[in-house]
Design an enzyme around this catalytic site. Structure first.
Site, short mmCIF file in Angstrom:
data_model
loop_
_atom_site.label_atom_id
_atom_site.label_comp_id
_atom_site.label_asym_id
_atom_site.label_seq_id
_atom_site.Cartn_x
_atom_site.Cartn_y
_atom_site.Cartn_z
N SER A 23 -11.35 -1.41 3.02
CA SER A 23 -10.82 -1.91 4.31
C SER A 23 -10.08 -0.74 5.22
O SER A 23 -9.44 -0.05 4.66
CB SER A 23 -9.72 -2.88 4.15
N GLU B 298 -5.67 2.23 7.14
CA GLU B 298 -5.17 1.98 5.76
C GLU B 298 -5.87 3.43 4.92
O GLU B 298 -5.18 4.08 4.11
CB GLU B 298 -5.72 1.02 4.93
N ARG C 233 0.84 -1.30 0.00
CA ARG C 233 0.14 0.16 -0.12
C ARG C 233 0.73 1.15 -0.06
O ARG C 233 0.32 2.31 0.47
CB ARG C 233 -1.01 0.14 1.30
C1 LIG Z 1 -15.83 -0.84 -1.45
C2 LIG Z 1 -14.20 -0.65 -1.55
C3 LIG Z 1 -13.61 -1.64 -1.63
C4 LIG Z 1 -12.15 -1.16 -1.93
N1 LIG Z 1 -11.45 -2.48 -2.12
C5 LIG Z 1 -10.01 -2.38 -2.14
C6 LIG Z 1 -9.23 -3.48 -2.60
O1 LIG Z 1 -9.57 -4.55 -2.94
N2 LIG Z 1 -7.96 -3.14 -2.63
C7 LIG Z 1 -7.31 -1.94 -2.31
O2 LIG Z 1 -6.05 -1.65 -2.71
N3 LIG Z 1 -7.95 -0.70 -2.00
C8 LIG Z 1 -9.44 -1.04 -2.05
N4 LIG Z 1 -10.13 0.13 -1.86
C9 LIG Z 1 -9.59 1.26 -1.32
C10 LIG Z 1 -9.48 2.34 -2.62
O3 LIG Z 1 -10.57 2.17 -3.60
C11 LIG Z 1 -7.80 2.12 -3.10
O4 LIG Z 1 -7.19 2.62 -2.19
C12 LIG Z 1 -7.96 2.96 -4.54
O5 LIG Z 1 -6.63 2.76 -5.09
C13 LIG Z 1 -7.84 4.57 -3.97
O6 LIG Z 1 -7.94 5.27 -5.25
P1 LIG Z 1 -8.80 6.58 -5.62
O7 LIG Z 1 -8.70 7.06 -6.86
O8 LIG Z 1 -10.27 6.57 -5.14
O9 LIG Z 1 -7.96 7.58 -4.49
P2 LIG Z 1 -8.39 8.64 -3.33
O10 LIG Z 1 -8.88 7.89 -2.33
O11 LIG Z 1 -8.58 9.95 -4.06
O12 LIG Z 1 -6.73 8.82 -2.90
C14 LIG Z 1 -6.04 7.86 -2.32
C15 LIG Z 1 -4.44 8.36 -1.98
O13 LIG Z 1 -4.03 8.78 -3.30
C16 LIG Z 1 -3.54 9.82 -3.87
N5 LIG Z 1 -3.82 10.10 -4.85
C17 LIG Z 1 -5.00 10.14 -5.79
N6 LIG Z 1 -4.72 10.24 -6.85
C18 LIG Z 1 -3.68 10.61 -7.30
C19 LIG Z 1 -2.76 11.28 -8.39
N7 LIG Z 1 -3.37 11.44 -9.72
N8 LIG Z 1 -1.55 11.57 -8.12
C20 LIG Z 1 -0.95 11.45 -6.92
N9 LIG Z 1 -1.49 10.95 -5.82
C21 LIG Z 1 -2.99 10.71 -5.80
C22 LIG Z 1 -4.24 10.67 -2.79
O14 LIG Z 1 -3.56 11.97 -2.53
C23 LIG Z 1 -4.51 9.81 -1.47
O15 LIG Z 1 -3.34 9.71 -0.77
C24 LIG Z 1 -11.80 -0.13 -1.57
C25 LIG Z 1 -12.49 0.84 -1.41
C26 LIG Z 1 -13.94 0.69 -1.41
C27 LIG Z 1 -14.73 1.69 -1.15
#
Ligand SMILES: Cc1cc2nc3c(=O)[nH]c(=O)nc-3n(C[C@H](O)[C@H](O)[C@H](O)COP(=O)(O)OP(=O)(O)OC[C@H]3O[C@@H](n4cnc5c(N)ncnc54)[C@H](O)[C@@H]3O)c2cc1C
Length: 301
Positions: free
Chosen positions: A226, A296, A176
């Site tokens: 999570s 996380e 992560r």
């Molecule tokens: C129902 C559900 C299921 C999930 N299942 C999983 C799973 O199986 N595995 C898993 O790993 N995660 C899971 N997640 C968590 C999440 O979806 C992941 O961590 C995902 O990768 C986050 O992406 P995001 O675009 O929503 O990022 P955000 O939540 O918007 O940001 C997360 C982090 O990334 C940074 N960030 C975002 N975009 C950029 C960019 N363009 N440049 C630099 N930094 C950036 C942000 O600053 C922040 O620190 C789940 C979430 C939910 C709600």
């Protein structure tokens, strides 16, 4: 006029086409549906717009926060005095040549994995149910069912905080974590290397994983997935369940009855509810099992 008004005025002058929103409610931008207003948000549609946004903020000594789909994010109820940069449509392109996929940071993993499947490319099935963008997934080194982004990402194009474009090929990923987790660079896009595979087998695997998620995860309620990292040698959800904490609530926040690793918004949950619940869970798991849980989900400060 505060410094965000000044930044807004300067951005509008330098880049009139850049979409800007002041006091943007973050509950609209997080999968938890929680969070007060962000002082200023820019939604660049091109790399140039993103570069101007970052360079201008840099000159004014305002630190940006990069937002993806907000699916791993908790935002305080009072809001945040921050400048957020969120890749808008235009930064969500995808080009596939042979087994190489080049995509913009704003594309969702759901869409990207379908495009890979339709091109007969295997390797991204694990990501199909993760509700984030490519930028967020690269940053978090998102993973599931034995796969993680580090296995498929070959290079990442990004902007430094000063708005300079870089392409990184030496990428130190860990659980992560990535070189982008510290917020020092905005991911603009990535090049993924997949493998030729059988389209029907890829479709079946994605379907199988989707059924597993629907059966095991509380997808019917808003959450950020999570809540805790996997502690070495354990599963956070199993520890929380073992401590009898399934269903424990503070206000509208609840330890999911379906999957104890998730905290869900049962309706009207606030950030304070979630954090108070996280605190109770951490204290009770530590007292009963000796294991220290670590969040996380990121808190936007
Ligand atoms: C129902 C559900 C299921 C999930 N299942 C999983 C799973 O199986 N595995 C898993 O790993 N995660 C899971 N997640 C968590 C999440 O979806 C992941 O961590 C995902 O990768 C986050 O992406 P995001 O675009 O929503 O990022 P955000 O939540 O918007 O940001 C997360 C982090 O990334 C940074 N960030 C975002 N975009 C950029 C960019 N363009 N440049 C630099 N930094 C950036 C942000 O600053 C922040 O620190 C789940 C979430 C939910 C709600």
């Amino acid at each position: 006029m505060d410094r965000f008004d000044t930044l807004r005025a300067e951005l509008a002058r330098r880049c009139p086409e850049l979409e800007l929103r002041s006091q943007e409610p973050m509950s609209r931008h997080t999968s938890f549906r929680i969070g007060g207003p962000a002082a200023l948000m820019a939604l660049p549609k091109t790399e140039e717009e993103a570069a101007v946004a970052l360079r201008t903020a840099w000159e004014m000594e305002i630190e940006p926060f990069f937002l993806g789909n907000g699916s791993n994010l908790l935002v305080p109820d009072r809001g945040v005095e921050r400048f957020l940069v969120k890749a808008a449509s235009g930064l969500d392109s995808c080009r596939i040549e042979g087994n190489v996929v080049r995509a913009g940071s704003g594309i969702t993993l759901a869409r990207l994995s379908v495009l890979a499947r339709d091109s007969g490319l295997t390797g991204l099935e694990f990501a199909s149910g993760i509700p984030g963008t490519l930028g967020g997934a690269v940053t978090m080194n998102a993973g599931a069912y034995g796969g993680e982004m580090s296995q498929v990402v070959r290079s990442v194009t990004c902007l430094t905080r000063a708005g300079e474009r870089e392409t990184l090929t030496e990428l130190a990923f860990s659980y992560r974590r990535s070189p982008f987790t510290d917020g020092s660079r905005m991911v603009l896009g990535a090049e993924l290397e997949l493998m030729a595979g059988d389209r029907e087998a890829i479709r079946q695997r994605m379907e199988e994983l989707s059924v597993q998620r629907q059966t095991k995860q509380p997808l019917e309620y808003p959450s950020a997935g999570s809540m805790f990292k996997r502690p070495a040698g354990h599963f956070a959800g199993a520890l929380i369940e073992q401590c009898g904490l399934k269903g424990l609530s503070v206000g509208g926040a609840q330890v999911s009855e379906k999957h104890a690793g998730f905290i869900v918004n049962r309706g009207g949950a606030t950030c304070s509810d979630v954090l108070a619940l996280v605190d109770q869970v951490k204290r009770r798991v530590l007292a009963q099992t000796g294991v220290e849980l670590e969040m996380e989900v990121k808190i936007l400060q």
